[in-house]
Design a protein around this motif. Structure first.
Motif, PDB file in Angstrom:
ATOM      1  N   ALA A  23      64.789  89.427  74.646  1.00  0.00           N
ATOM      2  CA  ALA A  23      64.124  90.274  75.648  1.00  0.00           C
ATOM      3  C   ALA A  23      63.699  89.434  76.852  1.00  0.00           C
ATOM      4  CB  ALA A  23      62.918  90.977  75.029  1.00  0.00           C
ATOM      5  N   ARG A  26      66.943  88.717  78.870  1.00  0.00           N
ATOM      6  CA  ARG A  26      67.397  89.912  79.609  1.00  0.00           C
ATOM      7  C   ARG A  26      66.486  90.202  80.793  1.00  0.00           C
ATOM      8  NH1 ARG A  26      68.244  91.264  74.347  1.00  0.00           N
ATOM      9  NH2 ARG A  26      66.348  92.519  74.206  1.00  0.00           N
ATOM     10  N   PHE A  27      65.185  90.017  80.614  1.00  0.00           N
ATOM     11  CA  PHE A  27      64.233  90.259  81.696  1.00  0.00           C
ATOM     12  C   PHE A  27      64.468  89.272  82.831  1.00  0.00           C
ATOM     13  CE2 PHE A  27      59.956  90.023  83.663  1.00  0.00           C
ATOM     14  CZ  PHE A  27      59.784  91.366  83.966  1.00  0.00           C
ATOM     15  N   THR A  47      55.546  88.248  84.824  1.00  0.00           N
ATOM     16  CA  THR A  47      55.455  89.717  84.860  1.00  0.00           C
ATOM     17  C   THR A  47      56.036  90.375  83.608  1.00  0.00           C
ATOM     18  OG1 THR A  47      57.518  89.800  86.120  1.00  0.00           O
ATOM     19  CG2 THR A  47      55.453  89.830  87.388  1.00  0.00           C
ATOM     20  N   PHE A  48      56.383  89.608  82.609  1.00  0.00           N
ATOM     21  CA  PHE A  48      57.004  90.141  81.383  1.00  0.00           C
ATOM     22  C   PHE A  48      56.205  91.257  80.708  1.00  0.00           C
ATOM     23  CE2 PHE A  48      58.161  89.959  76.858  1.00  0.00           C
ATOM     24  CZ  PHE A  48      59.532  90.208  76.956  1.00  0.00           C
ATOM     25  N   THR A  50      55.067  93.787  81.791  1.00  0.00           N
ATOM     26  CA  THR A  50      55.419  95.117  82.298  1.00  0.00           C
ATOM     27  C   THR A  50      56.407  95.808  81.373  1.00  0.00           C
ATOM     28  OG1 THR A  50      57.205  94.249  83.700  1.00  0.00           O
ATOM     29  CG2 THR A  50      55.029  94.519  84.731  1.00  0.00           C
ATOM     30  N   THR A  51      57.050  95.048  80.476  1.00  0.00           N
ATOM     31  CA  THR A  51      58.001  95.652  79.540  1.00  0.00           C
ATOM     32  C   THR A  51      57.300  96.239  78.317  1.00  0.00           C
ATOM     33  OG1 THR A  51      58.415  93.599  78.291  1.00  0.00           O
ATOM     34  CG2 THR A  51      59.783  94.001  80.247  1.00  0.00           C
ATOM     35  N   ARG A  53      55.172  98.761  76.240  1.00  0.00           N
ATOM     36  CA  ARG A  53      54.931 100.195  76.392  1.00  0.00           C
ATOM     37  C   ARG A  53      53.697 100.610  75.609  1.00  0.00           C
ATOM     38  NH1 ARG A  53      56.833  99.606  80.411  1.00  0.00           N
ATOM     39  NH2 ARG A  53      59.019  99.647  80.859  1.00  0.00           N
TER      40      ARG A  53
END
Length: 131
Positions: A23, A26-27, A47-48, A50-51, A53
């Protein structure tokens, strides 16, 4: 949907987040960040989170009606692949503004991520615009 000042102070159920190497890679790729530390998936870009949820429906907010207004992060250390974080989100403020398209409701939430030992890792502050 009723979003009003009575929500200030309300907390969502804690969420366990596992930071995965793939992850992170990919980010970093999506951002176009060439930093090898991020591209190899060892450390997450700032800023990771932000993924991550969170169940906004617990607050009566329909996610399809939310625009991302603003985000800021504070860290005690970088996020690393393999971290397991307990994230707690709380409503910090709710206010309204009138714009060209009418009234908009702003919901400010803070999220605190702690590691498995309970040590703080990050705090995020997000402003959501509910339309």
């Amino acid at each position: 949907m009723s979003v009003d000042r009575s929500m200030v102070g309300r907390e969502l159920e804690p969420v366990l987040v596992e930071v995965e190497r793939g992850a992170i890679r990919r980010f970093a790729e999506a951002l176009g960040d060439p930093n090898p530390v991020y591209r190899e998936g060892r450390v997450a870009p700032p800023t990771f989170p932000t993924t991550f949820r969170f169940p906004l429906t617990e607050l009566g907010i329909e996610p399809s009606r939310v625009l991302h207004g603003e985000q800021e992060f504070e860290y005690t250390r970088p996020l690393r692949a393999g971290d397991r974080l307990v994230c707690r989100t709380r409503v910090a403020d709710v206010y309204e503004r009138t714009g060209r398209l009418g009234r908009m409701t702003f919901v400010v939430v803070t999220t605190e991520g702690r590691d498995e030992k309970g040590a703080p890792v990050f705090t995020a502050r997000s402003t959501l615009i509910v339309r």
